[in-house]
Design a protein around this motif. Structure first.
Motif, PDB file in Angstrom:
ATOM      1  N   SER A 109       0.823  -1.210   0.000  1.00  0.00           N
ATOM      2  CA  SER A 109       0.000   0.000   0.000  1.00  0.00           C
ATOM      3  C   SER A 109       0.860   1.265   0.000  1.00  0.00           C
ATOM      4  CB  SER A 109      -0.934  -0.023   1.205  1.00  0.00           C
ATOM      5  OG  SER A 109      -1.709   1.155   1.262  1.00  0.00           O
ATOM      6  N   ASN A 133       2.310   1.889  -3.395  1.00  0.00           N
ATOM      7  CA  ASN A 133       1.371   1.906  -4.509  1.00  0.00           C
ATOM      8  C   ASN A 133       1.564   0.685  -5.417  1.00  0.00           C
ATOM      9  OD1 ASN A 133      -0.814   3.167  -5.805  1.00  0.00           O
ATOM     10  ND2 ASN A 133       0.537   4.046  -7.360  1.00  0.00           N
ATOM     11  N   VAL A 179       0.574  -3.455  -6.479  1.00  0.00           N
ATOM     12  CA  VAL A 179      -0.448  -4.489  -6.499  1.00  0.00           C
ATOM     13  C   VAL A 179       0.223  -5.782  -6.937  1.00  0.00           C
ATOM     14  CG1 VAL A 179      -1.140  -4.003  -8.893  1.00  0.00           C
ATOM     15  CG2 VAL A 179      -2.730  -5.156  -7.353  1.00  0.00           C
ATOM     16  N   LYS A 201       0.245   0.344  -9.369  1.00  0.00           N
ATOM     17  CA  LYS A 201      -1.195   0.235  -9.570  1.00  0.00           C
ATOM     18  C   LYS A 201      -1.645   0.823 -10.902  1.00  0.00           C
ATOM     19  CE  LYS A 201      -2.671  -0.048  -4.769  1.00  0.00           C
ATOM     20  NZ  LYS A 201      -3.477   0.562  -3.685  1.00  0.00           N
TER      21      LYS A 201
END
Length: 318
Positions: free
Chosen positions: A159, A162, A164, A314
């Motif tokens: 997180s 940024n 994923v 992301k």
């Protein structure tokens, strides 16, 4: 002396426990290089034990059916039930009759009525299966979710940066496939300066290009890697290039140098950074923005054990 069903099942359970102990010891003693072979050997031992025990059960039940056939030929006050309607009779008894005060095997037959031993055996087997299912469910409920724990500790790092996660197949190529995905996310060409001739090769899977690049770099910088190996560098590099040999710290170092990138590996709540050897002390004031490839590393939760997944920004995740 012939075994009863209970004795046969007790022996089978002991054999299974003994095999679990053997397999546990083999896996504890396995190294990274021997782990796949040990896993294959353990799977074969489990398969052989299962087949042998199934065959012993088939032989036992076949002998019981022969004895039952002999019993059914004797005159009786009531004709015995056939195998085809035993299941329906058992279900009917369970639903409509009051609970027995003793297990079926201990109930006394009514005067003048022949004891149905096959029906009792079926009831015992059903009870054993149900008990085994309950034990398995209880054991599963108390097992530690190692992968879930690792993922939970990684998520704050994902997180804050940024990132994923992108799942990679656990097929032995996961480090190289994840790194190839990271290169694509960072818009870095697969052909490094040390493997420019790859552009002229026929279409190949990206992980194969990454494998070849790592192997070529290790061969051309043998003094940096040979001291960490238990086999000749040429043979080790061949396996990295042409087989599903697992990659690790040496390969990450080779790839960071070959591609001139910083590799950040998120694992169990921390981040390990691998930089090209010329940048160990850090390069301040560099005009060129440093490219970074992110990877997620798991110790638990996958069929082969250790595993790498790709991490993407992301905005480029699909």
């Amino acid at each position: 002396m012939e075994e009863s069903l209970e004795q046969l099942q007790a022996r089978h359970r002991k054999e299974q426990r003994d095999l679990v102990s053997r397999i546990t010891q083999k896996k504890k003693n396995a190294t990274k290089k021997t782990r796949k072979g040990v896993n294959d050997e353990c799977a074969e031992l489990e398969r052989q034990l299962r087949l042998r025990q199934e065959e012993e059960l088939r032989i036992f039940h076949g002998q019981e059916e022969e004895l039952l056939g002999a019993e059914e030929d004797e005159p009786a006050a009531e004709p015995p039930s056939t195998t085809d309607d035993i299941s329906s009779q058992l279900a009917s008894t369970t639903i409509s009759s009051p609970p027995p005060t003793r297990p079926p095997s201990q109930q006394q037959p009514e005067p003048g009525k022949k004891r149905n031993r096959q029906k009792e055996r079926l009831a015992r087997r059903a009870a054993e299966v149900e008990a085994a299912s309950e034990r398995a469910a209880l054991e599963a409920s108390t097992m530690t979710d190692h992968r879930g724990g690792e993922k939970k500790r990684m998520e704050p790092i994902f997180s804050s940066n940024n990132l994923v996660e992108h799942e990679i197949a656990p097929d032995g190529h996961c480090l190289f496939s994840s790194f190839a995905d990271g290169l694509a996310s960072a818009s870095i060409p697969l052909a490094s300066s040390s493997s420019a001739n790859i552009d002229t090769m026929p279409k190949v899977e990206p992980y194969k290009i990454v494998r070849r690049t790592a192997a070529d770099y290790m061969l051309s910088h043998g003094d940096d890697f040979a001291g960490f190996l238990e086999e000749p560098l040429e043979e080790y590099a061949r396996k990295i290039r042409d087989t599903a040999e697992w990659g690790g710290q040496l390969e990450l170092s080779a790839l960071a140098n070959a591609y001139g990138v910083e590799i950040r590996v998120v694992q169990d709540g921390r981040t390990e950074v691998i930089v090209p050897s010329g940048e160990m002390g850090g390069e301040e004031g560099s005009e060129k923005e440093k490219k970074t490839v992110w990877l997620a590393y798991y110790r638990h939760g996958f069929g082969l054990g250790e595993h790498y997944n790709a991490l993407r920004r992301k905005e480029v995740a699909t």
